[in-house]
Design a protein around this motif. Structure first.
Motif, PDB file in Angstrom:
ATOM      1  N   THR A 117       5.309  -8.223 -23.331  1.00  0.00           N
ATOM      2  CA  THR A 117       5.587  -7.267 -23.917  1.00  0.00           C
ATOM      3  C   THR A 117       5.495  -7.532 -25.454  1.00  0.00           C
ATOM      4  N   GLY A 118       4.175  -8.725 -25.477  1.00  0.00           N
ATOM      5  CA  GLY A 118       4.135  -8.880 -26.682  1.00  0.00           C
ATOM      6  C   GLY A 118       5.096 -10.185 -27.356  1.00  0.00           C
ATOM      7  N   THR A 119       6.037 -10.700 -26.825  1.00  0.00           N
ATOM      8  CA  THR A 119       6.554 -11.617 -26.247  1.00  0.00           C
ATOM      9  C   THR A 119       6.151 -12.840 -27.431  1.00  0.00           C
ATOM     10  N   ASP A 120       5.263 -13.588 -27.467  1.00  0.00           N
ATOM     11  CA  ASP A 120       4.119 -14.709 -27.644  1.00  0.00           C
ATOM     12  C   ASP A 120       3.807 -14.297 -29.601  1.00  0.00           C
ATOM     13  N   SER A 121       3.265 -12.826 -29.095  1.00  0.00           N
ATOM     14  CA  SER A 121       2.649 -12.820 -30.790  1.00  0.00           C
ATOM     15  C   SER A 121       4.224 -12.569 -31.447  1.00  0.00           C
ATOM     16  N   LEU A 122       5.190 -12.149 -31.166  1.00  0.00           N
ATOM     17  CA  LEU A 122       6.682 -11.629 -31.547  1.00  0.00           C
ATOM     18  C   LEU A 122       7.220 -13.163 -31.448  1.00  0.00           C
TER      19      LEU A 122
END
Length: 280
Positions: A37-42
């Motif tokens: 859920t976008g964890t690496d981008s976050l």
């Protein structure tokens, strides 16, 4: 669930130490959304905003010692042992972290919210739940779950890091959906966010998705908005590259150990055959 006795026995067979970090800074941000859920981008965004150490699923995957402690925490959660799910036990892994995101922490969101009441909370999510299911099936479930080739299961029995990483898959991921992601993954997703909504009632938090980018995130965290584009990372092909990098050394050791065990067994068989032949 494996008993404490079995756990201790396995640690003797596969010797790895339980981490023992102590908190050396406040834990400022809890991002409690599920993997993919976008964890690496976050994670990358939080680092760019000045948070010095952001725990992520890759942190867990690259550290077999962390896997041992997540297993212990998972056993406590599964058994309802709330006393064990305390700041000291979480800090064994997270003590040097400014922020956390992704699984395993997201699986312990309720406990972490209780243990760190002053942390700012981000509920990262995806609008399209079916797309989330597909993303997990094409990444996590291939590298660690039902999509693994049987050879990887076999290899895990010949190297401690691979063994505990393989075992921890149940405690930080599969048990939440009963081991059948294709059938139950979507229900788990909906339940996770529904329960979080109830848990966070009255506590300030940010509902955020990767498409929202910098502005709402920075406004919530009180940070200046960077001028460059929001990070975008960890597409499936990048996911597998990262996993293979940290598994390469363990797999090589496993192969060496397998060959050694094979040679020993071959010697025993040859010796037994020779002994029988000489007694004729």
């Amino acid at each position: 669930m494996p008993s404490t006795l079995l756990f201790n026995l396995l640690q003797t067979i596969y010797p790895l130490e339980i981490p023992n970090k102590k908190r050396d800074r406040p834990l400022e941000v809890l991002a409690v959304g599920l993997s993919r859920t976008g964890t690496d981008s976050l994670r990358q965004a939080l680092l760019e905003l000045g948070y010095q150490n952001v725990y992520h699923g890759f942190s867990y995957g690259a550290s077999p010692n962390d896997c041992i402690q997540w297993i212990r925490l998972g056993q406590a959660q599964e058994n309802g042992d709330k006393a064990f799910l305390n700041a000291k036990e979480f800090d064994r892994i997270l003590g040097d972290c400014d922020a956390v995101t992704d699984i395993p922490p997201a699986g312990f969101a309720h406990e972490l919210l209780d243990v760190f009441p002053d942390a700012k909370v981000i509920v990262n999510y995806r609008e399209d739940v079916d797309a989330w299911v597909t993303s997990c099936l094409n990444s996590i479930e291939v590298s660690s779950g039902a999509g693994q080739p049987w050879s990887e299961y076999l290899q895990s029995y010949f190297e401690p890091s691979l063994f505990f990483r393989q075992w921890s898959y149940w405690y930080v991921w599969a048990r939440y959906f009963g081991g059948n992601f294709r059938q139950n993954g979507k229900d788990w997703y909906l339940r996770h966010y529904r329960d979080l909504e109830a848990k966070l009632e009255g506590r300030r938090h940010l509902r955020w998705k990767a498409e929202d980018g910098w502005e709402p995130l920075c406004r919530f965290l009180g940070k200046e908005i960077p001028r460059h584009p929001f990070p975008s990372g960890n597409a499936p092909e990048e996911f597998f590259k990262t996993v293979e990098v940290y598994k390469a050394e363990w797999t090589a050791r496993s192969g060496k150990n397998m060959r050694l065990v094979g040679a020993v067994l071959a010697s025993i068989v040859a010796g037994a055959v020779g002994f029988v032949y000489l007694r004729r």
